[in-house]
Write a protein that holds these residues in place. Structure first.
Motif, PDB file in Angstrom:
ATOM      1  N   GLN A 133       6.540  -9.403  -6.390  1.00  0.00           N
ATOM      2  CA  GLN A 133       5.096  -9.652  -6.186  1.00  0.00           C
ATOM      3  C   GLN A 133       4.816 -10.462  -5.130  1.00  0.00           C
ATOM      4  O   GLN A 133       3.561 -10.606  -4.390  1.00  0.00           O
ATOM      5  CB  GLN A 133       4.878 -10.580  -7.367  1.00  0.00           C
ATOM      6  CG  GLN A 133       4.889  -9.837  -8.696  1.00  0.00           C
ATOM      7  CD  GLN A 133       4.726 -10.677  -9.802  1.00  0.00           C
ATOM      8  OE1 GLN A 133       4.622 -12.098  -9.767  1.00  0.00           O
ATOM      9  NE2 GLN A 133       4.888 -10.159 -11.008  1.00  0.00           N
ATOM     10  N   GLU A 136       3.968  -8.259  -2.229  1.00  0.00           N
ATOM     11  CA  GLU A 136       2.742  -7.385  -2.264  1.00  0.00           C
ATOM     12  C   GLU A 136       1.793  -8.693  -1.821  1.00  0.00           C
ATOM     13  O   GLU A 136       0.547  -7.914  -1.193  1.00  0.00           O
ATOM     14  CB  GLU A 136       2.363  -7.054  -3.719  1.00  0.00           C
ATOM     15  CG  GLU A 136       3.386  -5.885  -4.138  1.00  0.00           C
ATOM     16  CD  GLU A 136       3.325  -5.572  -5.592  1.00  0.00           C
ATOM     17  OE1 GLU A 136       2.299  -6.208  -6.203  1.00  0.00           O
ATOM     18  OE2 GLU A 136       4.335  -4.859  -6.139  1.00  0.00           O
ATOM     19  N   HIS A 139       1.456  -8.636   1.839  1.00  0.00           N
ATOM     20  CA  HIS A 139       0.740  -7.349   2.231  1.00  0.00           C
ATOM     21  C   HIS A 139      -0.565  -7.710   2.411  1.00  0.00           C
ATOM     22  O   HIS A 139      -1.370  -7.052   2.952  1.00  0.00           O
ATOM     23  CB  HIS A 139       1.229  -6.059   1.739  1.00  0.00           C
ATOM     24  CG  HIS A 139       0.650  -5.049   1.769  1.00  0.00           C
ATOM     25  ND1 HIS A 139       1.072  -4.179   3.080  1.00  0.00           N
ATOM     26  CD2 HIS A 139      -0.452  -3.997   1.484  1.00  0.00           C
ATOM     27  CE1 HIS A 139       0.169  -3.198   3.305  1.00  0.00           C
ATOM     28  NE2 HIS A 139      -0.443  -3.105   2.205  1.00  0.00           N
TER      29      HIS A 139
END
Length: 151
Positions: A133, A136, A139
């Motif tokens: 998580q 992500e 990102h």
């Protein structure tokens, strides 16, 4: 930290997210470029969301997981380092992204190490999922930075 339950480790990661949110707020208040301010506000919101998601996870996680003891030694000065960072009014978007990458990677590596050294499969999988998580979210920062550049 040595021999601490996962719940204390997660509380420390929560503290790190709050320190990052505070850092991004300070940088935003000092920044002169409007796009940089917007990106820093985005970053602050990302850190607040990360804190809330992690806090919610810790509230709902099984007690057996939260009470699992980790043998994990690491430097606990991350929040203090965030507090001591100096604001620079002339930050560029690339500077913000580089800073976010550096700081987020420190947290991700810390979590990966804790997962790798976990004494149970349950703890390892939980920490790996939380690490994913975090990756992500990082990102999303890179993606958002590209959007801010082309505004």
């Amino acid at each position: 930290m040595r021999f601490k339950p996962i719940k204390e480790f997660l509380a420390y990661i929560e503290e790190c997210h709050i320190a990052l949110a505070d850092l991004y707020l300070r940088l935003s208040l000092e920044a002169t470029d409007e796009k940089v301010k917007l990106l820093l506000d985005f970053m602050r919101n990302k850190e607040q969301l990360s804190f809330f998601h992690l806090h919610e996870y810790a509230e709902q996680a099984p007690g057996s997981l939260l009470e699992t003891w980790l043998d994990n030694v690491f430097d606990q000065s991350f929040p203090m380092k965030c507090q001591q960072m100096k604001a620079q009014p002339d930050l560029a978007i690339d500077d913000v992204v580089a800073l976010a990458m550096k700081l987020d990677m420190q947290l991700i590596e810390l979590m990966q190490t804790a997962a790798y050294n976990s004494p149970t499969i349950e703890a390892e999988l939980a920490l790996e999922n939380l690490t994913n998580q975090e990756e992500e979210a990082l990102h999303s920062v890179v993606t958002a930075s590209h959007e801010f550049e082309y505004m």
